[in-house]
Design a protein around this motif. Structure first.
Motif, PDB file in Angstrom:
ATOM      1  N   LEU A   1     -44.660  77.529 -34.227  1.00 31.55           N
ATOM      2  CA  LEU A   1     -43.851  76.667 -33.372  1.00 31.55           C
ATOM      3  C   LEU A   1     -42.744  77.319 -32.479  1.00 31.55           C
ATOM      4  O   LEU A   1     -42.318  76.863 -31.422  1.00 31.55           O
ATOM      5  N   ALA A   2     -42.138  78.253 -33.171  1.00 26.91           N
ATOM      6  CA  ALA A   2     -41.090  79.038 -32.505  1.00 26.91           C
ATOM      7  C   ALA A   2     -41.466  79.685 -31.035  1.00 26.91           C
ATOM      8  O   ALA A   2     -40.854  79.795 -30.000  1.00 26.91           O
ATOM      9  N   GLN A   3     -42.919  80.100 -31.028  1.00 27.88           N
ATOM     10  CA  GLN A   3     -43.187  80.794 -29.863  1.00 27.88           C
ATOM     11  C   GLN A   3     -43.588  79.689 -28.740  1.00 27.88           C
ATOM     12  O   GLN A   3     -43.907  80.026 -27.780  1.00 27.88           O
ATOM     13  N   LYS A   4     -43.658  78.447 -29.239  1.00 26.91           N
ATOM     14  CA  LYS A   4     -44.014  77.482 -28.032  1.00 26.91           C
ATOM     15  C   LYS A   4     -42.618  77.189 -27.048  1.00 26.91           C
ATOM     16  O   LYS A   4     -42.664  76.767 -26.078  1.00 26.91           O
ATOM     17  N   ALA A   5     -41.418  77.721 -27.832  1.00 27.93           N
ATOM     18  CA  ALA A   5     -40.169  77.486 -27.400  1.00 27.93           C
ATOM     19  C   ALA A   5     -40.339  78.395 -25.785  1.00 27.93           C
ATOM     20  O   ALA A   5     -39.853  77.885 -24.802  1.00 27.93           O
ATOM     21  N   ILE A   6     -40.952  79.537 -25.784  1.00 28.26           N
ATOM     22  CA  ILE A   6     -41.139  80.438 -24.630  1.00 28.26           C
ATOM     23  C   ILE A   6     -41.659  79.463 -23.584  1.00 28.26           C
ATOM     24  O   ILE A   6     -41.182  79.638 -22.400  1.00 28.26           O
ATOM     25  N   GLY A   7     -42.756  78.879 -23.469  1.00 29.21           N
ATOM     26  CA  GLY A   7     -43.423  77.904 -22.439  1.00 29.21           C
ATOM     27  C   GLY A   7     -42.540  76.857 -22.104  1.00 29.21           C
ATOM     28  O   GLY A   7     -42.488  76.429 -21.063  1.00 29.21           O
ATOM     29  N   ALA A   8     -41.363  76.446 -23.013  1.00 34.17           N
ATOM     30  CA  ALA A   8     -40.312  75.380 -22.448  1.00 34.17           C
ATOM     31  C   ALA A   8     -39.010  75.855 -22.020  1.00 34.17           C
ATOM     32  O   ALA A   8     -38.435  75.329 -21.396  1.00 34.17           O
ATOM     33  N   GLY A   9     -39.256  77.172 -21.940  1.00 31.88           N
ATOM     34  CA  GLY A   9     -37.928  77.927 -21.459  1.00 31.88           C
ATOM     35  C   GLY A   9     -36.762  77.997 -22.183  1.00 31.88           C
ATOM     36  O   GLY A   9     -35.708  78.049 -21.669  1.00 31.88           O
TER      37      GLY A   9
ATOM     38  N   VAL B   1     -36.271  80.420 -32.527  1.00 29.99           N
ATOM     39  CA  VAL B   1     -36.171  81.302 -33.817  1.00 29.99           C
ATOM     40  C   VAL B   1     -36.902  80.865 -34.720  1.00 29.99           C
ATOM     41  O   VAL B   1     -36.662  79.483 -34.828  1.00 29.99           O
ATOM     42  N   GLN B   2     -37.555  81.531 -35.758  1.00 30.57           N
ATOM     43  CA  GLN B   2     -38.286  81.120 -36.732  1.00 30.57           C
ATOM     44  C   GLN B   2     -37.302  81.527 -38.144  1.00 30.57           C
ATOM     45  O   GLN B   2     -37.142  82.634 -38.125  1.00 30.57           O
ATOM     46  N   VAL B   3     -37.210  80.482 -38.927  1.00 29.30           N
ATOM     47  CA  VAL B   3     -36.519  80.834 -40.209  1.00 29.30           C
ATOM     48  C   VAL B   3     -37.061  80.111 -41.279  1.00 29.30           C
ATOM     49  O   VAL B   3     -37.662  79.098 -41.060  1.00 29.30           O
ATOM     50  N   ASP B   4     -37.135  80.633 -42.455  1.00 28.79           N
ATOM     51  CA  ASP B   4     -37.496  80.014 -43.533  1.00 28.79           C
ATOM     52  C   ASP B   4     -36.736  78.700 -43.995  1.00 28.79           C
ATOM     53  O   ASP B   4     -35.365  78.766 -44.635  1.00 28.79           O
ATOM     54  N   GLY B   5     -37.068  77.588 -43.833  1.00 28.92           N
ATOM     55  CA  GLY B   5     -36.436  76.558 -44.223  1.00 28.92           C
ATOM     56  C   GLY B   5     -36.017  76.037 -45.337  1.00 28.92           C
ATOM     57  O   GLY B   5     -35.080  75.402 -45.796  1.00 28.92           O
ATOM     58  N   ASN B   6     -36.475  76.988 -46.580  1.00 30.83           N
ATOM     59  CA  ASN B   6     -36.313  76.927 -47.883  1.00 30.83           C
ATOM     60  C   ASN B   6     -34.975  77.689 -48.292  1.00 30.83           C
ATOM     61  O   ASN B   6     -34.509  77.588 -49.259  1.00 30.83           O
TER      62      ASN B   6
ATOM     63  N   ILE C   1     -49.134  65.291 -35.229  1.00 27.87           N
ATOM     64  CA  ILE C   1     -49.597  64.011 -35.464  1.00 27.87           C
ATOM     65  C   ILE C   1     -50.573  63.664 -36.634  1.00 27.87           C
ATOM     66  O   ILE C   1     -50.122  63.977 -37.719  1.00 27.87           O
ATOM     67  N   SER C   2     -51.820  63.531 -36.432  1.00 23.48           N
ATOM     68  CA  SER C   2     -52.834  63.265 -37.546  1.00 23.48           C
ATOM     69  C   SER C   2     -53.808  64.926 -37.492  1.00 23.48           C
ATOM     70  O   SER C   2     -54.763  64.556 -38.063  1.00 23.48           O
ATOM     71  N   THR C   3     -53.431  65.823 -36.962  1.00 20.36           N
ATOM     72  CA  THR C   3     -54.393  66.769 -36.591  1.00 20.36           C
ATOM     73  C   THR C   3     -53.517  67.977 -37.067  1.00 20.36           C
ATOM     74  O   THR C   3     -52.299  68.175 -36.890  1.00 20.36           O
ATOM     75  N   PRO C   4     -54.236  68.781 -37.897  1.00 22.62           N
ATOM     76  CA  PRO C   4     -53.571  70.118 -38.398  1.00 22.62           C
ATOM     77  C   PRO C   4     -53.086  70.947 -36.975  1.00 22.62           C
ATOM     78  O   PRO C   4     -53.847  70.924 -36.064  1.00 22.62           O
ATOM     79  N   ARG C   5     -51.676  71.548 -37.226  1.00 23.90           N
ATOM     80  CA  ARG C   5     -51.349  72.256 -36.233  1.00 23.90           C
ATOM     81  C   ARG C   5     -52.221  73.190 -35.524  1.00 23.90           C
ATOM     82  O   ARG C   5     -52.182  73.607 -34.282  1.00 23.90           O
ATOM     83  N   GLU C   6     -52.827  73.849 -36.309  1.00 26.86           N
ATOM     84  CA  GLU C   6     -53.740  74.983 -36.024  1.00 26.86           C
ATOM     85  C   GLU C   6     -54.618  74.427 -34.884  1.00 26.86           C
ATOM     86  O   GLU C   6     -55.128  75.266 -34.089  1.00 26.86           O
ATOM     87  N   ARG C   7     -54.922  73.228 -34.946  1.00 27.85           N
ATOM     88  CA  ARG C   7     -56.117  72.628 -34.066  1.00 27.85           C
ATOM     89  C   ARG C   7     -55.313  71.974 -32.755  1.00 27.85           C
ATOM     90  O   ARG C   7     -56.029  71.723 -31.783  1.00 27.85           O
ATOM     91  N   GLU C   8     -54.101  71.858 -32.926  1.00 26.79           N
ATOM     92  CA  GLU C   8     -53.290  71.146 -31.596  1.00 26.79           C
ATOM     93  C   GLU C   8     -52.927  72.375 -30.670  1.00 26.79           C
ATOM     94  O   GLU C   8     -52.659  71.843 -29.531  1.00 26.79           O
ATOM     95  N   CYS C   9     -52.487  73.586 -31.212  1.00 23.97           N
ATOM     96  CA  CYS C   9     -51.887  74.443 -30.391  1.00 23.97           C
ATOM     97  C   CYS C   9     -52.584  75.868 -30.696  1.00 23.97           C
ATOM     98  O   CYS C   9     -52.482  76.251 -31.870  1.00 23.97           O
ATOM     99  N   ALA C  10     -52.553  76.850 -29.804  1.00 21.92           N
ATOM    100  CA  ALA C  10     -53.144  78.205 -30.121  1.00 21.92           C
ATOM    101  C   ALA C  10     -51.845  79.231 -30.478  1.00 21.92           C
ATOM    102  O   ALA C  10     -52.249  80.111 -30.737  1.00 21.92           O
ATOM    103  N   ALA C  11     -50.611  78.841 -30.231  1.00 19.48           N
ATOM    104  CA  ALA C  11     -49.338  79.474 -30.550  1.00 19.48           C
ATOM    105  C   ALA C  11     -49.527  79.693 -31.838  1.00 19.48           C
ATOM    106  O   ALA C  11     -49.942  78.805 -33.052  1.00 19.48           O
ATOM    107  N   GLU C  12     -49.107  80.808 -32.524  1.00 16.30           N
ATOM    108  CA  GLU C  12     -49.010  81.238 -34.092  1.00 16.30           C
ATOM    109  C   GLU C  12     -48.043  80.323 -34.681  1.00 16.30           C
ATOM    110  O   GLU C  12     -48.118  80.086 -35.948  1.00 16.30           O
TER     111      GLU C  12
END
Length: 73
Positions: A33-41, A45-50, A20-31
């Motif tokens: 976003l791919a790691q957040k998937a574990i909590g969602a079940g 997978v993390q991949v270079d979008g470029n 939203i308007s907060t840096p992701r590092e302050r929003e979530c402790a996961a290193e």
């Protein structure tokens, strides 16, 4: 809900480094976003979008895997 209901869905997340308007590092402790998937079940997978080819391959594999899992049910 996708993780709980085991839906055949593939979600692509573009990390712009803001939650939203907060840096992701302050929003979530996961290193990552791919790691957040574990909590969602779901698998994350993390991949270079470029790297268009890498993104294509990962999405293609995910679709094939999810479609195969859905067909077994």
């Amino acid at each position: 809900m996708a993780g709980v209901w085991k839906t055949p869905v593939v979600i692509v997340i573009n990390n712009n480094r803001w939650a939203i308007s907060t840096p992701r590092e302050r929003e979530c402790a996961a290193e990552t976003l791919a790691q957040k998937a574990i909590g969602a079940g779901v698998e994350g997978v993390q991949v270079d979008g470029n790297d268009v080819i890498a993104v294509y391959q990962v999405v293609r594999q995910a679709i094939k895997k999810r479609a195969t899992a859905a067909a077994r049910r």
